[in-house]
Design a protein around this motif. Structure first.
Motif, mmCIF file in Angstrom:
data_model
loop_
_atom_site.group_PDB
_atom_site.id
_atom_site.type_symbol
_atom_site.label_atom_id
_atom_site.label_comp_id
_atom_site.label_asym_id
_atom_site.label_seq_id
_atom_site.Cartn_x
_atom_site.Cartn_y
_atom_site.Cartn_z
ATOM 1 N N UNK A 85 0.833 -1.212 0.000
ATOM 2 C CA UNK A 85 0.000 0.000 0.000
ATOM 3 C C UNK A 85 0.863 1.255 0.000
ATOM 4 N N UNK A 86 1.884 1.284 0.862
ATOM 5 C CA UNK A 86 2.742 2.463 0.939
ATOM 6 C C UNK A 86 3.519 2.660 -0.358
ATOM 7 N N UNK A 87 3.929 1.559 -1.003
ATOM 8 C CA UNK A 87 4.634 1.669 -2.287
ATOM 9 C C UNK A 87 3.750 2.374 -3.320
ATOM 10 N N UNK A 88 2.466 2.044 -3.338
ATOM 11 C CA UNK A 88 1.551 2.698 -4.279
ATOM 12 C C UNK A 88 1.271 4.150 -3.873
ATOM 13 N N UNK A 89 1.278 4.435 -2.581
ATOM 14 C CA UNK A 89 1.129 5.816 -2.128
ATOM 15 C C UNK A 89 2.327 6.643 -2.600
ATOM 16 N N UNK A 90 3.527 6.077 -2.504
ATOM 17 C CA UNK A 90 4.728 6.759 -2.992
ATOM 18 C C UNK A 90 4.632 6.994 -4.494
ATOM 19 N N UNK A 91 4.142 5.997 -5.221
ATOM 20 C CA UNK A 91 3.961 6.144 -6.663
ATOM 21 C C UNK A 91 2.991 7.276 -6.977
ATOM 22 N N UNK A 92 1.880 7.329 -6.241
ATOM 23 C CA UNK A 92 0.913 8.397 -6.458
ATOM 24 C C UNK A 92 1.484 9.760 -6.126
ATOM 25 N N UNK A 93 2.250 9.848 -5.033
ATOM 26 C CA UNK A 93 2.837 11.118 -4.619
ATOM 27 C C UNK A 93 3.835 11.629 -5.655
ATOM 28 N N UNK A 94 4.642 10.717 -6.194
ATOM 29 C CA UNK A 94 5.590 11.114 -7.242
ATOM 30 C C UNK A 94 4.870 11.664 -8.459
ATOM 31 N N UNK A 95 3.735 11.068 -8.798
ATOM 32 C CA UNK A 95 2.950 11.544 -9.929
ATOM 33 C C UNK A 95 2.346 12.909 -9.621
ATOM 34 N N UNK A 96 1.946 13.119 -8.360
ATOM 35 C CA UNK A 96 1.438 14.426 -7.965
ATOM 36 C C UNK A 96 2.482 15.517 -8.118
ATOM 37 N N UNK A 97 3.713 15.245 -7.702
ATOM 38 C CA UNK A 97 4.798 16.211 -7.883
ATOM 39 C C UNK A 97 5.046 16.478 -9.362
ATOM 40 N N UNK A 98 4.993 15.419 -10.175
ATOM 41 C CA UNK A 98 5.182 15.581 -11.618
ATOM 42 C C UNK A 98 4.083 16.446 -12.220
ATOM 43 N N UNK A 99 2.852 16.299 -11.727
ATOM 44 C CA UNK A 99 1.730 17.094 -12.231
ATOM 45 C C UNK A 99 1.924 18.578 -11.916
ATOM 46 N N UNK A 100 2.472 18.855 -10.743
ATOM 47 C CA UNK A 100 2.738 20.254 -10.376
ATOM 48 C C UNK A 100 3.787 20.850 -11.309
ATOM 49 N N UNK A 101 4.849 20.088 -11.581
ATOM 50 C CA UNK A 101 5.880 20.564 -12.504
ATOM 51 C C UNK A 101 5.301 20.744 -13.908
ATOM 52 N N UNK A 102 4.495 19.773 -14.338
ATOM 53 C CA UNK A 102 3.894 19.843 -15.674
ATOM 54 C C UNK A 102 2.984 21.063 -15.802
ATOM 55 N N UNK A 103 2.100 21.255 -14.829
ATOM 56 C CA UNK A 103 1.195 22.392 -14.877
ATOM 57 C C UNK A 103 1.936 23.706 -14.855
ATOM 58 N N UNK A 104 3.006 23.784 -14.046
ATOM 59 C CA UNK A 104 3.801 25.005 -13.960
ATOM 60 C C UNK A 104 4.566 25.277 -15.252
ATOM 61 N N UNK A 105 5.030 24.232 -15.881
ATOM 62 C CA UNK A 105 5.804 24.407 -17.104
ATOM 63 C C UNK A 105 4.920 24.797 -18.282
ATOM 64 N N UNK A 106 3.787 24.110 -18.440
ATOM 65 C CA UNK A 106 2.900 24.349 -19.578
ATOM 66 C C UNK A 106 1.951 25.513 -19.306
ATOM 67 N N UNK A 107 1.702 25.793 -18.021
ATOM 68 C CA UNK A 107 0.732 26.805 -17.602
ATOM 69 C C UNK A 107 -0.660 26.496 -18.145
ATOM 70 N N UNK A 108 -0.945 25.218 -18.240
ATOM 71 C CA UNK A 108 -2.240 24.774 -18.728
ATOM 72 C C UNK A 108 -2.275 23.261 -18.736
ATOM 73 N N UNK A 109 -3.391 22.702 -19.149
ATOM 74 C CA UNK A 109 -3.522 21.245 -19.211
ATOM 75 C C UNK A 109 -4.631 20.878 -20.186
ATOM 76 N N UNK A 110 -4.425 19.759 -20.866
ATOM 77 C CA UNK A 110 -5.450 19.181 -21.736
ATOM 78 C C UNK A 110 -5.835 17.814 -21.184
ATOM 79 N N UNK A 111 -6.940 17.312 -21.663
ATOM 80 C CA UNK A 111 -7.449 16.032 -21.152
ATOM 81 C C UNK A 111 -6.629 14.841 -21.634
#
Length: 319
Positions: free
Chosen positions: A213-239
């Motif tokens: 369970x914790x391994x998957x939580x870490x995986x999700x958290x890493x993706x959350x950090x990546x989403x913040x970087x992605x949103x900040x870099x692109x300043x937008x998002x598509x589906x």
């Protein structure tokens, strides 16, 4: 016969590295800007998003499981952070995004760790669920940051520190933390133990359900950090902004030498694998190949890396 075995061992250990070195030489001769400092930093900046996800997924893969939901998770979380940025501001938007990433990781981890469901099926189902949730949340429309030049949110994806892009610093720091957790803590040892022999780990007193369970939580958290970087870099998002990332992430992890059978791998090898894949994709574009060629090469990389991994486990290259 001994010479043949030595050659086989060398191919298993260094074949991909040797092939990558040859690729670098060919592309650098054909495109002088390939190995310039500017292009190298651009590649690592791009790789930082994939790499942040791959660091978390490495924990999952070492346990002998998969997480194919990260591409759709990246899409949903990027849409979320950008949309909430416009509604409640960047600080609360980031908090919402990280909280959502932890929640999604917990759901995956509970279904796989506690309910003992197959990780491939669960994460494929989550992929579909998250893609549908993204379309429902956004209405299928693109979202963009309001006044992108005036918000400090741009720091995570567009700023530099000591002439190095901030995403690269975040990626490097995350790799340091991930490597420490995996190699220097009891949790990390339990992750390797489960991937090596889950039954033996269970009888040794390891709480395998919680570790998964914790391994998957870490995986999700890493993706959350990546989403913040992605949103900040692109300043937008598509589906569709995260479409295909699950394949790229898995390719980088395998290329780095983490075994799909579980029980072996390191964060720094994942960093190297993801970076190698980034340079391959960048080199193909500089050589003038169409974008879709990257997917063909990614397929070849996965097949070759898995083949080498299985050959190393069996002790022979061919069946």
């Amino acid at each position: 016969m001994a010479l043949l075995k030595k050659a086989s061992d060398a191919a298993q250990k260094h074949g991909l590295i040797g092939g990558f070195a040859i690729f670098l030489a060919v592309v650098s001769l054909s495109s002088p800007e390939f190995l310039t400092l500017g292009n190298i930093l651009d590649v690592i900046r791009q790789v930082s998003i994939t790499g942040m996800i791959a660091i978390g997924v490495t924990f999952v893969v070492i346990t002998g499981r998969l997480d194919l939901s990260v591409g759709s998770m990246l899409t949903l979380l990027t849409v979320l952070v950008v949309d909430q940025h416009n509604q409640v501001g960047p600080a609360i938007a980031i908090a919402y995004t990280l909280l959502a990433s932890l929640l999604i990781g917990m759901v995956n981890g509970y279904l796989i760790g506690f309910m003992r469901l197959n990780s491939l099926i669960v994460t494929l189902a989550m992929l579909s669920l998250l893609q549908g949730a993204t379309l429902f949340y956004s209405g299928g429309s693109n979202v963009n940051v309001t006044n992108p030049q005036e918000t400090w949110f741009r720091f995570f994806g567009r700023s530099e520190f000591i002439d190095i892009p901030v995403p690269v610093w975040i990626f490097f720091f995350a790799a340091l933390v991930g490597s420490f957790v995996l190699l220097k803590t009891n949790f990390g040892r339990w992750v390797f133990s489960i991937g090596g022999n889950e039954t033996a780990s269970l009888f040794s007193g390891v709480q395998t359900r919680w570790v998964v369970l914790i391994a998957y939580v870490i995986s999700g958290f890493g993706t959350g950090l990546a989403a913040i970087i992605m949103g900040s870099r692109v300043m937008g998002a598509q589906s569709t902004i995260g479409q295909g990332y699950e394949l790229t992430v898995l390719s980088g992890i395998i290329l780095g030498g983490t075994s799909m059978l579980g029980g072996s791998g390191t964060i720094w090898r994942t960093v190297i694998g993801v970076t190698m894949l980034g340079f391959v994709q960048n080199g193909l574009l500089l050589l003038g190949f169409a974008y879709y060629v990257q997917w063909l090469v990614t397929w070849a990389v996965i097949i070759l890396a898995v083949w080498i991994d299985l050959a190393a486990k069996r002790g022979r290259v061919f069946v």
